[in-house]
Design a protein around this motif. Sequence first.
Motif, PDB file in Angstrom:
ATOM      1  N   GLU A   6       0.837  -1.199   0.000  1.00  0.00           N
ATOM      2  CA  GLU A   6       0.000   0.000   0.000  1.00  0.00           C
ATOM      3  C   GLU A   6       0.875   1.254   0.000  1.00  0.00           C
ATOM      4  O   GLU A   6       0.554   2.254  -0.637  1.00  0.00           O
ATOM      5  CB  GLU A   6      -0.913  -0.015   1.220  1.00  0.00           C
ATOM      6  CG  GLU A   6      -2.017  -1.073   1.130  1.00  0.00           C
ATOM      7  CD  GLU A   6      -2.851  -1.141   2.390  1.00  0.00           C
ATOM      8  OE1 GLU A   6      -2.534  -0.393   3.334  1.00  0.00           O
ATOM      9  OE2 GLU A   6      -3.802  -1.942   2.430  1.00  0.00           O
ATOM     10  N   ILE A   7       1.995   1.168   0.704  1.00  0.00           N
ATOM     11  CA  ILE A   7       2.936   2.299   0.708  1.00  0.00           C
ATOM     12  C   ILE A   7       3.566   2.460  -0.669  1.00  0.00           C
ATOM     13  O   ILE A   7       3.647   3.545  -1.225  1.00  0.00           O
ATOM     14  CB  ILE A   7       4.031   2.074   1.773  1.00  0.00           C
ATOM     15  CG1 ILE A   7       3.422   2.134   3.176  1.00  0.00           C
ATOM     16  CG2 ILE A   7       5.134   3.124   1.646  1.00  0.00           C
ATOM     17  CD1 ILE A   7       4.382   1.741   4.288  1.00  0.00           C
ATOM     18  N   ASN A   8       3.995   1.335  -1.257  1.00  0.00           N
ATOM     19  CA  ASN A   8       4.690   1.379  -2.532  1.00  0.00           C
ATOM     20  C   ASN A   8       3.798   1.840  -3.671  1.00  0.00           C
ATOM     21  O   ASN A   8       4.272   2.431  -4.635  1.00  0.00           O
ATOM     22  CB  ASN A   8       5.277   0.005  -2.861  1.00  0.00           C
ATOM     23  CG  ASN A   8       6.368  -0.397  -1.882  1.00  0.00           C
ATOM     24  OD1 ASN A   8       6.910   0.462  -1.196  1.00  0.00           O
ATOM     25  ND2 ASN A   8       6.665  -1.674  -1.794  1.00  0.00           N
ATOM     26  N   LEU A   9       2.487   1.542  -3.572  1.00  0.00           N
ATOM     27  CA  LEU A   9       1.571   1.960  -4.625  1.00  0.00           C
ATOM     28  C   LEU A   9       1.546   3.480  -4.779  1.00  0.00           C
ATOM     29  O   LEU A   9       1.194   3.998  -5.827  1.00  0.00           O
ATOM     30  CB  LEU A   9       0.158   1.438  -4.329  1.00  0.00           C
ATOM     31  CG  LEU A   9      -0.109  -0.018  -4.714  1.00  0.00           C
ATOM     32  CD1 LEU A   9      -1.419  -0.499  -4.126  1.00  0.00           C
ATOM     33  CD2 LEU A   9      -0.123  -0.170  -6.232  1.00  0.00           C
ATOM     34  N   LYS A  10       1.930   4.178  -3.739  1.00  0.00           N
ATOM     35  CA  LYS A  10       1.939   5.633  -3.799  1.00  0.00           C
ATOM     36  C   LYS A  10       3.215   6.163  -4.452  1.00  0.00           C
ATOM     37  O   LYS A  10       3.324   7.350  -4.726  1.00  0.00           O
ATOM     38  CB  LYS A  10       1.815   6.214  -2.388  1.00  0.00           C
ATOM     39  CG  LYS A  10       0.549   5.781  -1.646  1.00  0.00           C
ATOM     40  CD  LYS A  10       0.581   6.267  -0.208  1.00  0.00           C
ATOM     41  CE  LYS A  10      -0.621   5.762   0.566  1.00  0.00           C
ATOM     42  NZ  LYS A  10      -0.567   6.173   2.003  1.00  0.00           N
ATOM     43  N   LYS A  11       4.190   5.270  -4.680  1.00  0.00           N
ATOM     44  CA  LYS A  11       5.483   5.723  -5.168  1.00  0.00           C
ATOM     45  C   LYS A  11       5.611   5.539  -6.671  1.00  0.00           C
ATOM     46  O   LYS A  11       5.428   4.444  -7.200  1.00  0.00           O
ATOM     47  CB  LYS A  11       6.604   4.958  -4.452  1.00  0.00           C
ATOM     48  CG  LYS A  11       6.700   5.291  -2.972  1.00  0.00           C
ATOM     49  CD  LYS A  11       7.870   4.596  -2.312  1.00  0.00           C
ATOM     50  CE  LYS A  11       7.977   4.979  -0.831  1.00  0.00           C
ATOM     51  NZ  LYS A  11       9.089   4.291  -0.157  1.00  0.00           N
ATOM     52  N   LYS A  12       5.927   6.626  -7.337  1.00  0.00           N
ATOM     53  CA  LYS A  12       6.134   6.611  -8.785  1.00  0.00           C
ATOM     54  C   LYS A  12       7.638   6.614  -9.065  1.00  0.00           C
ATOM     55  O   LYS A  12       8.362   7.487  -8.587  1.00  0.00           O
ATOM     56  CB  LYS A  12       5.488   7.831  -9.442  1.00  0.00           C
ATOM     57  CG  LYS A  12       3.970   7.876  -9.344  1.00  0.00           C
ATOM     58  CD  LYS A  12       3.423   9.163  -9.921  1.00  0.00           C
ATOM     59  CE  LYS A  12       3.751   9.323 -11.394  1.00  0.00           C
ATOM     60  NZ  LYS A  12       3.195  10.565 -11.968  1.00  0.00           N
ATOM     61  N   VAL A  13       8.066   5.640  -9.864  1.00  0.00           N
ATOM     62  CA  VAL A  13       9.482   5.520 -10.186  1.00  0.00           C
ATOM     63  C   VAL A  13       9.683   5.660 -11.687  1.00  0.00           C
ATOM     64  O   VAL A  13       9.007   4.989 -12.475  1.00  0.00           O
ATOM     65  CB  VAL A  13      10.053   4.161  -9.720  1.00  0.00           C
ATOM     66  CG1 VAL A  13      11.540   4.078 -10.044  1.00  0.00           C
ATOM     67  CG2 VAL A  13       9.818   3.959  -8.231  1.00  0.00           C
TER      68      VAL A  13
END
Length: 403
Positions: free
Chosen positions: A5-12
Amino acid sequence: MIKNEINLKKKVLISGASIAGPTLGFWLAKYGFEVTIVERSKALRLGGQNLDVRGAGRAIVKMMGIEKEILAANTGEKGLQFVNRNNEVEAEFPVEGGDSFTSEAEILRGDLVNILYNCTKNDVEYVFGKYITAINQGPDKIEVTFSDNEIEVFDLLIAADGVRSTTRKLIFGDEPEVKFMGLYNAWYTIPKMERDTQWARWYTAPESRVMVLRPDNHGTVRASFSFLSDDKTYLQGSNNEQKKVLKDKLSGAGWEEERLMKEIDDNNDVYFDGISQVHAPRWFDGRAGMIGDAAYCPTPLTGMGTTLAMVGAYLLAGELSRHEKHEDAFSAYEKRMRPFVEKIQKLPPGVPWLAHPKSKFGVSAVNTVASMIASRPFKMIGRLFSSGKKESTKDEIEIPIFE
């Protein structure tokens, strides 16, 4: 999972759609990141020579579920033959031999790139025909300007665009050292002829020159021509000037000289480069970083560039998946990866000079040594002294399972 859920917010944003970039994209998408890969070329660059995926790299492709595809795309090369000016075989190293130069997972670069693209295209956004021109880092985001003047905001930026990475320069300036090895190489694809077989053929010529012809699984032949030179200006010339350099260096070499010379004029896909290693005191700066050849190119001389790219991509994605703060992930990644990189980048004594002798006597010595190593008595002695010894761990690194 909370982590996802945290990673879904991260755009790489990843720069480069060759090997390291898509491998990193595969694992980041798996861990819940939103991934974009930008590629300067208008489409996948499917050219290139043979690669092999070995050691820890094989473990990565197995976990990705693409090992069978890679093995199925094998070039079909039977092994390597050292030949003389008259195309007579001086030494032979079949693929099934323990001393073989040909890997079971020998695959063309373009075929591997295509496999990686097909297994990521549904989970990763690919943008072709664009590249990064400016970077503006903030405390919470990184602003990226592209070649079409479009500006986008991401959480992280990773350069994976090769030894000549322009993104690396935007992040680190001239801090990383691109160390020229005194060796130039040209690669190109040429038509297959009747005298070509499923064996790779290596020819050493005086004046520090080597030609290699390798079969592929596309009905053509992959040619390479290398020569030693300390002149660093060759890469600054135009395409036509570089082709002239290649023809001048090929002149008088013998063997397939005329064939390779003609193809230089007729071929629009001649890739010419100075063989270099990349040494960087750090791989990350704020929210930006680099992996693969952009960060730690070991040179094709090691045969480990593909493995380093894929292992590095897997480890970086894993560390990012289990650390909430990117700084902690970057630090953990470098602690795992840097000793492996430094070990691979240490070339054996005499490389690349011993394989590129200047005199006719030196050429004869190379062929004689190759013949001795390939001989049955030498192999039997080698097996006797290696019996019971642990296999070399040069290409080994601990591959953790990231949950």
